[in-house]
Design an enzyme around this catalytic site. Structure first.
Site, PDB file in Angstrom:
ATOM      1  N   CYS A   2      -7.053  83.145  71.410  1.00  0.00           N
ATOM      2  CA  CYS A   2      -6.387  84.154  70.609  1.00  0.00           C
ATOM      3  C   CYS A   2      -5.210  84.739  71.391  1.00  0.00           C
ATOM      4  O   CYS A   2      -5.236  84.810  72.614  1.00  0.00           O
ATOM      5  CB  CYS A   2      -7.294  85.313  70.184  1.00  0.00           C
ATOM      6  SG  CYS A   2      -8.744  84.774  69.291  1.00  0.00           S
ATOM      7  N   ARG A  27      -2.567  79.539  71.954  1.00  0.00           N
ATOM      8  CA  ARG A  27      -3.831  80.176  72.334  1.00  0.00           C
ATOM      9  C   ARG A  27      -4.860  80.167  71.205  1.00  0.00           C
ATOM     10  O   ARG A  27      -6.009  80.562  71.399  1.00  0.00           O
ATOM     11  CB  ARG A  27      -3.589  81.643  72.731  1.00  0.00           C
ATOM     12  CG  ARG A  27      -2.619  81.811  73.856  1.00  0.00           C
ATOM     13  CD  ARG A  27      -2.393  83.275  74.133  1.00  0.00           C
ATOM     14  NE  ARG A  27      -3.588  83.898  74.652  1.00  0.00           N
ATOM     15  CZ  ARG A  27      -3.925  83.928  75.920  1.00  0.00           C
ATOM     16  NH1 ARG A  27      -3.150  83.366  76.814  1.00  0.00           N
ATOM     17  NH2 ARG A  27      -5.035  84.512  76.314  1.00  0.00           N
ATOM     18  N   TRP A  74      -8.250  82.050  67.392  1.00  0.00           N
ATOM     19  CA  TRP A  74      -9.117  80.894  67.640  1.00  0.00           C
ATOM     20  C   TRP A  74     -10.525  81.433  67.388  1.00  0.00           C
ATOM     21  O   TRP A  74     -11.031  82.236  68.164  1.00  0.00           O
ATOM     22  CB  TRP A  74      -8.963  80.410  69.079  1.00  0.00           C
ATOM     23  CG  TRP A  74      -9.719  79.163  69.377  1.00  0.00           C
ATOM     24  CD1 TRP A  74      -9.270  77.886  69.201  1.00  0.00           C
ATOM     25  CD2 TRP A  74     -11.035  79.057  69.944  1.00  0.00           C
ATOM     26  NE1 TRP A  74     -10.237  76.993  69.603  1.00  0.00           N
ATOM     27  CE2 TRP A  74     -11.331  77.675  70.060  1.00  0.00           C
ATOM     28  CE3 TRP A  74     -12.009  79.979  70.340  1.00  0.00           C
ATOM     29  CZ2 TRP A  74     -12.538  77.203  70.559  1.00  0.00           C
ATOM     30  CZ3 TRP A  74     -13.213  79.514  70.844  1.00  0.00           C
ATOM     31  CH2 TRP A  74     -13.462  78.141  70.947  1.00  0.00           C
ATOM     32  N   ASN A 100      -8.583  89.901  71.627  1.00  0.00           N
ATOM     33  CA  ASN A 100      -8.757  88.578  72.217  1.00  0.00           C
ATOM     34  C   ASN A 100      -9.971  88.657  73.120  1.00  0.00           C
ATOM     35  O   ASN A 100      -9.991  89.453  74.056  1.00  0.00           O
ATOM     36  CB  ASN A 100      -7.490  88.232  73.030  1.00  0.00           C
ATOM     37  CG  ASN A 100      -7.697  87.078  73.974  1.00  0.00           C
ATOM     38  OD1 ASN A 100      -8.487  86.186  73.707  1.00  0.00           O
ATOM     39  ND2 ASN A 100      -6.988  87.091  75.088  1.00  0.00           N
ATOM     40  N   GLY A 101     -11.006  87.862  72.832  1.00  0.00           N
ATOM     41  CA  GLY A 101     -12.202  87.888  73.673  1.00  0.00           C
ATOM     42  C   GLY A 101     -13.451  88.034  72.838  1.00  0.00           C
ATOM     43  O   GLY A 101     -13.444  87.732  71.640  1.00  0.00           O
ATOM     44  N   GLU A 484      -9.235  61.776  83.153  1.00  0.00           N
ATOM     45  CA  GLU A 484      -8.125  62.555  82.605  1.00  0.00           C
ATOM     46  C   GLU A 484      -7.461  61.810  81.445  1.00  0.00           C
ATOM     47  O   GLU A 484      -7.159  62.406  80.409  1.00  0.00           O
ATOM     48  CB  GLU A 484      -7.128  62.871  83.736  1.00  0.00           C
ATOM     49  CG  GLU A 484      -5.869  63.599  83.321  1.00  0.00           C
ATOM     50  CD  GLU A 484      -6.108  64.905  82.562  1.00  0.00           C
ATOM     51  OE1 GLU A 484      -7.244  65.391  82.510  1.00  0.00           O
ATOM     52  OE2 GLU A 484      -5.130  65.412  81.982  1.00  0.00           O
ATOM     53  N   LYS A 488      -7.188  63.151  77.587  1.00  0.00           N
ATOM     54  CA  LYS A 488      -5.907  63.271  76.861  1.00  0.00           C
ATOM     55  C   LYS A 488      -6.012  62.584  75.510  1.00  0.00           C
ATOM     56  O   LYS A 488      -5.604  63.125  74.495  1.00  0.00           O
ATOM     57  CB  LYS A 488      -4.750  62.617  77.638  1.00  0.00           C
ATOM     58  CG  LYS A 488      -4.201  63.329  78.818  1.00  0.00           C
ATOM     59  CD  LYS A 488      -3.448  64.584  78.527  1.00  0.00           C
ATOM     60  CE  LYS A 488      -4.351  65.779  78.470  1.00  0.00           C
ATOM     61  NZ  LYS A 488      -4.731  66.425  79.677  1.00  0.00           N
ATOM     62  N   GLU A 491      -8.471  64.466  73.025  1.00  0.00           N
ATOM     63  CA  GLU A 491      -8.113  65.806  72.543  1.00  0.00           C
ATOM     64  C   GLU A 491      -6.924  65.804  71.593  1.00  0.00           C
ATOM     65  O   GLU A 491      -6.849  66.648  70.706  1.00  0.00           O
ATOM     66  CB  GLU A 491      -7.905  66.805  73.692  1.00  0.00           C
ATOM     67  CG  GLU A 491      -6.633  66.676  74.466  1.00  0.00           C
ATOM     68  CD  GLU A 491      -6.480  67.738  75.549  1.00  0.00           C
ATOM     69  OE1 GLU A 491      -6.809  68.904  75.306  1.00  0.00           O
ATOM     70  OE2 GLU A 491      -6.010  67.391  76.646  1.00  0.00           O
ATOM     71  N   HIS A 507     -24.451  49.416  84.494  1.00  0.00           N
ATOM     72  CA  HIS A 507     -25.747  50.103  84.510  1.00  0.00           C
ATOM     73  C   HIS A 507     -26.075  50.727  83.149  1.00  0.00           C
ATOM     74  O   HIS A 507     -26.905  51.617  83.075  1.00  0.00           O
ATOM     75  CB  HIS A 507     -25.771  51.155  85.623  1.00  0.00           C
ATOM     76  CG  HIS A 507     -25.628  50.542  86.982  1.00  0.00           C
ATOM     77  ND1 HIS A 507     -26.627  49.805  87.582  1.00  0.00           N
ATOM     78  CD2 HIS A 507     -24.576  50.495  87.824  1.00  0.00           C
ATOM     79  CE1 HIS A 507     -26.206  49.363  88.747  1.00  0.00           C
ATOM     80  NE2 HIS A 507     -24.959  49.764  88.923  1.00  0.00           N
ATOM     81  N   LYS A 608      -5.091  76.664  74.129  1.00  0.00           N
ATOM     82  CA  LYS A 608      -4.570  76.384  75.470  1.00  0.00           C
ATOM     83  C   LYS A 608      -5.344  77.142  76.540  1.00  0.00           C
ATOM     84  O   LYS A 608      -5.647  76.625  77.595  1.00  0.00           O
ATOM     85  CB  LYS A 608      -3.096  76.780  75.505  1.00  0.00           C
ATOM     86  CG  LYS A 608      -2.406  76.560  76.833  1.00  0.00           C
ATOM     87  CD  LYS A 608      -2.093  75.110  77.014  1.00  0.00           C
ATOM     88  CE  LYS A 608      -1.407  74.823  78.334  1.00  0.00           C
ATOM     89  NZ  LYS A 608      -1.564  73.404  78.678  1.00  0.00           N
TER      90      LYS A 608
HETATM   91  O1  M6R Z   1      -5.807  76.913  82.202  1.00  0.00           O
HETATM   92  P1  M6R Z   1      -6.830  76.023  82.837  1.00  0.00           P
HETATM   93  O2  M6R Z   1      -6.201  74.983  83.702  1.00  0.00           O
HETATM   94  O3  M6R Z   1      -7.884  76.772  83.558  1.00  0.00           O
HETATM   95  O4  M6R Z   1      -7.504  75.264  81.627  1.00  0.00           O
HETATM   96  C1  M6R Z   1      -8.605  74.422  81.833  1.00  0.00           C
HETATM   97  C2  M6R Z   1      -8.848  73.552  80.640  1.00  0.00           C
HETATM   98  O5  M6R Z   1      -9.147  74.322  79.515  1.00  0.00           O
HETATM   99  C3  M6R Z   1      -7.634  72.670  80.310  1.00  0.00           C
HETATM  100  O6  M6R Z   1      -7.272  71.902  81.410  1.00  0.00           O
HETATM  101  C4  M6R Z   1      -7.945  71.740  79.118  1.00  0.00           C
HETATM  102  O7  M6R Z   1      -8.922  70.832  79.468  1.00  0.00           O
HETATM  103  C5  M6R Z   1      -6.665  71.035  78.662  1.00  0.00           C
HETATM  104  N1  M6R Z   1      -6.427  71.339  77.291  1.00  0.00           N
HETATM  105  C6  M6R Z   1      -6.721  69.573  78.732  1.00  0.00           C
HETATM  106  O8  M6R Z   1      -5.532  68.981  78.344  1.00  0.00           O
END
Ligand code: M6R
Length: 613
Positions: A2, A27, A74, A100-101, A484, A488, A491, A507, A608
C-alpha cells in the site's frame, strides 16, 4: 504494501495526490482512493482497480480542495472492492484515514467499538477500525484523538488522518511501516516513499518509528511516543524526478535491465579509493572486528535472498568464513544461534521489507552486529543497521527486481573481498585481480545487452511452445542464479517455473521432464562445465527442450545434441558470472511476459515493497 500520500497547501490536492499515488502504484494496485477536505466536510472517492479507474471516477464526480490524503491498496483484510478501498471514515464521515500496514488487534477493537459505542462497520478492513476508533476518541482535537487511538492499536502501520473540523491539518503516525514528510514552500506532504514527492520537493524528513507528525501549510512538527517535540535534520534527496520515469522504454523493467551497467559502475566506484582499494568509509569490518565473529548470517527475501546465496559463495570463497543464508520470514521463528559474535547481513532493495526488518531487530536484540546492503537511502533497514553498504542502483520501480539484484551482488563481492584481505585469506594479487574483473563488468554487460534480439527470439519460441512448466538448472553459483531466473519468470509471466541445483535433479524432480519440457540450463562455471553437460544430457535424453547459458568459447554446449539454443555471456571468473548470467534470464522473463500480454511492471497479487509479515 500500500502507498499513502497526503498534501496540504494552496495547490490542487486532488491532482497532486493522484500524481503521487501513481508513483506509488508499485506498492499495491488493486484499488485506490482519495479523501479531500471540502468546505466543512470530507469528500471521499474510491474505486477498485488501478488509479486510472479512480481518475475516471473522479472526473465524473469532481471535487477539489487544498488538503487531502490518498491511498493505493494491496489488499490484506478484505478482498479488493470499492467498499474495502481506502480512505476509510468514521460513522459520520468527519474523520478519514489512509493506512499502510496491519492492525493486529483489529478484531478485538472492532468488537469493542460495536459493543461499547454501537459503531456500524461498512467494510471488512482493519483500517475502518482505525477511523472509527479515532472518531470515538475525537473531542475536538485530532492530535489528541490520534494519540489516544494509537495507544490501543497493536501492529505495524503508517497512517495519515484528516478531520472535517480541522481544515488546516494532517496528522500522520509511523509504527514500523515507512513514512516520509516532504517540505515545500507553503505546502507540505506525507508519503510512503520518495518517488511520490520527487516532482514537488527534494527536502524531506524521515519519520522514525513511533513518531507522530502534524502538518499544516507552513509547519511540520514531529512528536515522539510521549508527545515530546523532536528535532529532525532535513534529508536532501539527490534522485531526479526523471529517474522515476520510463524515459521512452515500454516498461520500467526493461529500462531498469538496461540501467544495470551504470548502476554497477556507480556501486563499484563509490567504494573504491584512487589506489584501487575497497574503502569502507566508517563500516567497521577491520581485522580485529572480523576476528570477533564466529558466524555470519545473510538474511533477506525474494530476489535479495537470491543475492545472498551468491554472497555466501563469495564470502566462503574469498574470506574462508562459514555463512548461512536464510529467508527472513523463517529466520526469526527458528530460534537461530545469534549472539555478539554474529555478523548479520541484511539485504533489501526497499529497506522496508517487514520480514527482513523484524529479523534484523531480533538479531540486534541478541547482540549481533548488523551490516545491511540497501538501495533506498534512509530506509528503515538502513537506519536500524550498525553499518550500511548502499547499492547505487537508483530508484527501482518495476515490481520485478533487476538492477537492485546485480548491484546487491557487487556489494556482496566487495564485502567478501575486503573480508578476505583483512583476514589474510585472500592474497593481495588475487584481490586486485578480482577487483579489476569487477570493474570490467559494466562494459561486458553492455555487450551482453546487445544480444537482446536473440533472447527475444528464444522467448518467442518458448512462448509458441506454450508450456506451463519451465525448469531452471545450474550448479554452484549458477544454482543461485537459476533461482532468480525462475522467480523472474513466474512473477511476471505467471508460468510455473522451478529451479533446482542440477545435480539434485536425479533425486526426484527429473520425473517431471517430458518430451518438450523447457529447461533453462546454466553452465557458466568453468569448474563445473563438464558436470553440467552431463546434466543437460540427462534432461535431453528425456526429451527436454534446452536453452543453455555458457561462457563465450565453451561451444560444446551447443554441439553433440546438447542444448537446442545457447546464449553466450562474456568471459569472466566463475565467482562473478552471476552478474552477467542473470541478465539473459531477466530479458527472457521480460519478453515471455510481454508475448503473453502480462502487466509486466505490476504483476498480479504482488507489490514492490512488502511491509506485512
Ligand atoms: O525490498 P526488498 O529487496 O527487501 O524486497 C524483497 C522481495 O520482496 C523482492 O526481492 C521480490 O522478491 C521481488 N519482487 C522479486 O523480483
Amino acid at each position: 504494501m500500500c502507498g499513502i500520500v497526503g498534501y496540504i497547501g494552496d495547490g490542487s490536492a486532488r491532482g497532486i495526490i493522484l500524481d503521487g499515488l501513481k508513483k506509488l502504484e508499485y506498492r499495491g494496485y488493486d484499488s485506490a482512493g482519495i479523501a479531500l477536505h471540502a468546505g466543512d466536510k470530507i469528500e471521499v472517492r474510491k474505486k477498485q482497480g488501478r488509479i486510472s479507474n479512480l481518475e475516471e471516477f473522479i472526473a465524473n464526480d469532481p471535487v477539489d480542495s487544498t488538503l487531502g490524503v490518498g491511498h493505493t491498496r494491496w489488499a490484506t483484510h478484505g478482498a479488493p472492492s470499492d467498499i474495502n478501498s481506502h480512505p476509510h471514515c468514521n460513522g459520520d464521515s468527519t474523520i478519514a484515514v489512509v493506512h499502510n500496514g496491519i492492525v493486529e488487534n483489529y478484531v478485538e477493537l472492532r468488537e469493542w467499538l460495536i459493543k461499547e459505542h454501537g459503531v456500524k462497520f461498512l467494510s471488512e478492513t482493519d483500517t475502518e477500525v482505525i477511523a472509527q476508533l479515532i472518531g470515538v476518541c475525537y473531542r475536538g482535537d485530532l492530535l489528541d484523538a490520534v494519540y489516544e487511538a494509537v495507544e490501543k492499536m497493536r501492529g505495524a502501520y503508517a497512517i495519515g488522518v484528516i478531520a472535517a473540523g480541522e481544515p488546516d491539518k494532517i496528522v500522520a503516525v509511523r509504527k514500523s511501516s515507512p513514512l516520509i514528510v516532504g517540505l515545500g514552500q507553503g505546502c507540505n506532504f506525507i508519503a510512503s516513499d520518495i518517488p511520490a514527492l520527487l516532482r514537488h520537493v527534494k527536502d524531506i524528513y524521515l519519520i522514525e518509528n513511533n513518531e507522530t507528525v502534524v502538518l499544516t501549510r507552513d509547519q511540520v512538527t514531529i512528536y515522539d511516543k510521549e508527545r515530546k517535540e523532536v528535532k529532525r535534520d532535513v534529508f536532501h534527496v539527490t534522485w531526479s524526478a526523471e529517474a522515476a520515469e520510463k524515459e521512452g522504454y515500454p516498461h520500467f523493467m526493461l529500462k531498469e535491465i538496461h540501467e544495470q551497467p551504470g548502476g554497477i559502475e556507480e556501486t563499484l566506484t563509490r567504494r573504491l579509493s584512487p589506489e584501487g582499494m575497497i574503502k569502507l568509509d566508517g563500516i567497521s569490518l577491520t581485522r580485529k572486528e572480523l576476528e570477533r565473529f564466529n558466524r555470519i548470517y545473510i538474511v533477506a527475501c525474494g530476489t535479495a535472498y537470491h543475492a545472498g546465496l551468491v554472497g555466501k559463495y563469495a564470502i566462503e570463497k574469498f574470506a574462508r568464513l562459514p555463512v548461512e543464508v536464510d529467508v527472513a520470514s523463517e529466520f526469526r521463528y527458528r530460534d537461530p544461534l545469534v549472539d555478539e559474535k554474529t555478523l548479520f547481513i541484511a539485504i533489501s532493495q526497499s529497506g522496508e521489507t517487514l520480514d527482513t526488518l523484524e529479523a534484523l531487530r531480533d538479531a540486534k536484540s541478541k547482540g549481533a552486529r548488523i551490516l545491511s546492503v540497501v538501495n533506498v537511502v534512509g530506509s528503515s533497514v538502513a537506519r536500524e543497521s550498525d553499518d550500511v553498504f548502499y547499492t547505487w542502483a537508483g530508484p527501482e520501480i518495476a515490481v520485478a527486481s533487476t538492477k537492485a539484484y546485480t548491484t546487491q551482488l557487487i556489494c556482496m563481492y566487495l564485502i567478501a573481498l575486503h573480508m578476505g584481505l583483512e583476514r589474510g585469506a585472500l592474497p593481495m594479487e588475487e584481490y586486485k585481480r578480482i577487483l579489476q574483473e569487477l570493474l570490467a563488468l559494466p562494459d561486458k554487460l553492455r555487450k551482453l545487452l546487445e544480444t537482446e534480439p536473440d533472447i527475444r527470439e528464444i522467448a518467442w519460441e518458448l512462448f509458441l511452445y506454450n508450456k506451463n512448466d519451465v525448469f531452471f538448472i545450474g550448479r554452484g553459483n549458477d544454482a543461485g542464479v537459476a533461482y532468480e531466473g525462475s522467480l523472474k519468470l513466474k512473477e511476471i509471466s505467471y508460468i510455473n517455473s522451478f529451479a533446482i541445483a542440477a545435480g539434485e535433479l536425479k533425486h526426484g524432480t527429473i520425473a517431471l521432464i517430458e518430451p518438450g519440457t523447457p529447461v533453462i540450463a546454466l553452465a557458466t562455471q568453468d569448474a563445473l562445465y563438464e558436470k553440467m553437460l552431463s546434466n543437460i544430457q540427462e534432461v535431453k535424453a528425456r526429451g527436454a527442450y534446452v536453452v543453455g547459458l555458457a561462457k563465450e568459447g565453451n561451444q560444446e554446449i551447443g554441439k553433440r545434441g546438447n542444448a537446442n539454443r545457447v546464449v553466450y555471456i562474456p568471459r569472466c571468473p566463475d565467482e562473478i558470472t552471476p552478474v552477467l548470467a542473470v541478465v539473459p534470464l531477466q530479458l527472457l522473463a521480460y519478453y515471455i511476459a510481454k508475448f503473453r500480454d502480462c502487466d509486466i511492471d505490476k504483476p498480479k497479487n504482488l507489490a514492490k515493497s512488502v511491509t506485512v509479515e
